[in-house]
Design a protein around this motif. Structure first.
Motif, PDB file in Angstrom:
ATOM      1  N   THR A 136       0.842  -1.203   0.000  1.00  0.00           N
ATOM      2  CA  THR A 136       0.000   0.000   0.000  1.00  0.00           C
ATOM      3  C   THR A 136       0.878   1.254   0.000  1.00  0.00           C
ATOM      4  O   THR A 136       0.621   2.222  -0.724  1.00  0.00           O
ATOM      5  CB  THR A 136      -0.932  -0.017   1.235  1.00  0.00           C
ATOM      6  N   ASP A 187      -6.996  -2.342  -3.398  1.00  0.00           N
ATOM      7  CA  ASP A 187      -6.266  -2.915  -2.264  1.00  0.00           C
ATOM      8  C   ASP A 187      -6.978  -4.155  -1.750  1.00  0.00           C
ATOM      9  O   ASP A 187      -8.176  -4.307  -1.922  1.00  0.00           O
ATOM     10  CB  ASP A 187      -6.131  -1.870  -1.149  1.00  0.00           C
ATOM     11  N   GLU A 188      -6.175  -5.035  -1.101  1.00  0.00           N
ATOM     12  CA  GLU A 188      -6.722  -6.289  -0.571  1.00  0.00           C
ATOM     13  C   GLU A 188      -7.507  -6.979  -1.696  1.00  0.00           C
ATOM     14  O   GLU A 188      -8.584  -7.525  -1.477  1.00  0.00           O
ATOM     15  CB  GLU A 188      -7.642  -6.040   0.631  1.00  0.00           C
TER      16      GLU A 188
HETATM   17 MG   LIG Z   1      -1.839  -2.996   2.236  1.00  0.00          MG
END
Ligand SMILES: [Mg+2]
Ligand SMILES: Nc1ncnc2c1ncn2[C@@H]1O[C@H](COP(=O)(O)OP(=O)(O)OP(=O)(O)O)[C@@H](O)[C@H]1O
Length: 336
Positions: A136, A187-188
């Motif tokens: 991230t 993300d994820e």
């Molecule tokens: Mg992350």
């Protein structure tokens, strides 16, 4: 003047209704951004400052920005626009990763030149590796270096319990991304990226994977699309093929761990007995985020106990405490 001083000056001139100083300071601020090589931000600010469609003019200035897409049923936003000011120097990784990230940035900057050779810059990047290794963080850094806002999309927010709504949500996100040039982070991503043959997967999720891949394939915009996962083993080959680049974040080796300790302990003065080599050897298996957490803990303890210098003993104790904590966590997870 520093950023803070310039902004203070802007506020003061606004309060004094001194438009001359306001404009002069705004210009100085734009120059300040240019010196930092934040050319896109500078351009946007210039546009905002000299736009004829002022706010008084019915807010037309905002007409080119689409509203943030929302989940139709529940109404929550499907994405977030974020802005960062992070330098690549704050990312401590093996050199290969820095080279890969810098290549993405440079190809983006030179995309016009590449196009004259019929070549395309890398736009679809998969970031994978263990938790807390900087995936991230890397997306935030790319967005900072390019001075392009980060469109942050959390996959679990997109997945709706209403049949068909998930595909609609994805469509809305891709339509939004296509409306401008962004750095986008899904993300994820592993929430949906799990192996499509896994029989335990819900049918809706399988459809979403296919949908996402199709939209990724068809995406023709200029934005850089990053997808992050820490379950790369569960991604099937069809997903890997869709990306122009795969960046793999490993847990740091002893040498990198020492660099991380030194980097994160910089804000505090240290006793001469501090030996980060020893500390680095004790932190095998720690992620960069773990090391950051330990160093913050040890610095806070020193500060609240009015210690002017950090000692080796405190550092070792904080590491041992973290190791014990991890053991407890792993045991608890094992009990499930
Ligand atoms: Mg992350
Ligand atoms: N390689 C690194 N160098 C310096 N700091 C790091 C690094 N990796 C992580 N950090 C620090 O730890 C924080 C958390 O890391 P980050 O959110 O990027 O992890 P992640 O790889 O996305 O993990 P997850 O898979 O759990 O989402 C970062 O904001 C940063 O402060």
């Amino acid at each position: 003047m520093t950023t803070a001083e310039l902004i203070k000056q802007l506020f003061l001139s606004f309060n004094d209704k001194d438009s001359e100083t306001f404009i002069k300071t705004a210009r100085d601020y734009i120059e300040h951004e240019k010196r930092k090589k934040h050319n896109l931000v500078a351009k946007e600010l210039e546009k905002a400052l000299f736009s004829t469609n002022s706010v008084q003019n019915g807010g037309k200035r905002f007409k080119n920005f689409l509203p943030i897409p929302r989940d139709t049923e529940k109404g929550f936003p499907l994405l977030e626009i974020q802005q960062f000011d992070k330098s690549i120097d704050s990312l401590i990784v093996v050199n290969e990763i820095k080279v890969q990230l810098e290549q993405v940035v440079m190809e983006f900057k030179d995309s016009d030149i590449l196009a004259t050779y019929n070549l395309q810059n890398k736009k679809k990047i998969l970031l994978c590796g263990k938790p807390g290794t900087g995936k991230t963080f890397s997306a935030q850094i790319i967005s900072s270096i390019l001075s392009i806002p980060l469109v942050y999309v959390r996959f679990d927010a997109i997945i709706s319990s209403y049949l068909g709504e998930t595909a609609t949500n994805l469509r809305k996100v891709f339509d939004y991304i296509g409306s401008n040039t962004w750095v986008v982070l899904f993300d994820e991503f592993d929430v949906i990226g799990k192996n499509r043959d896994d029989s335990h997967e819900h049918g809706e999720i399988k459809r979403v994977v296919n949908n996402f891949l199709q939209m990724l394939d068809n995406f023709k915009g200029d934005s850089i699309i990053l997808a992050a996962t820490n379950h790369q083993n569960m991604l099937d080959p069809a997903i890997w093929r869709r990306f122009d680049e795969v960046i793999y974040y490993e847990l740091p080796n002893e040498n990198t761990r020492q660099q991380l300790l030194d980097f994160y302990l910089k804000p505090i003065k240290m006793n001469t007995d501090i030996d980060t080599t020893k500390a680095a050897s004790m932190t095998a298996g720690f992620s960069p985020a773990d090391i950051k957490m330990v160093t913050e803990e040890v610095m806070k303890t020193a500060i609240i106990n009015s210690k002017s210098h950090l000692g080796q003993n405190e550092l070792i104790c904080a590491i041992e405490k973290f190791i014990r904590r991890e053991k407890v966590r792993n045991n608890l997870m094992g009990d499930k």
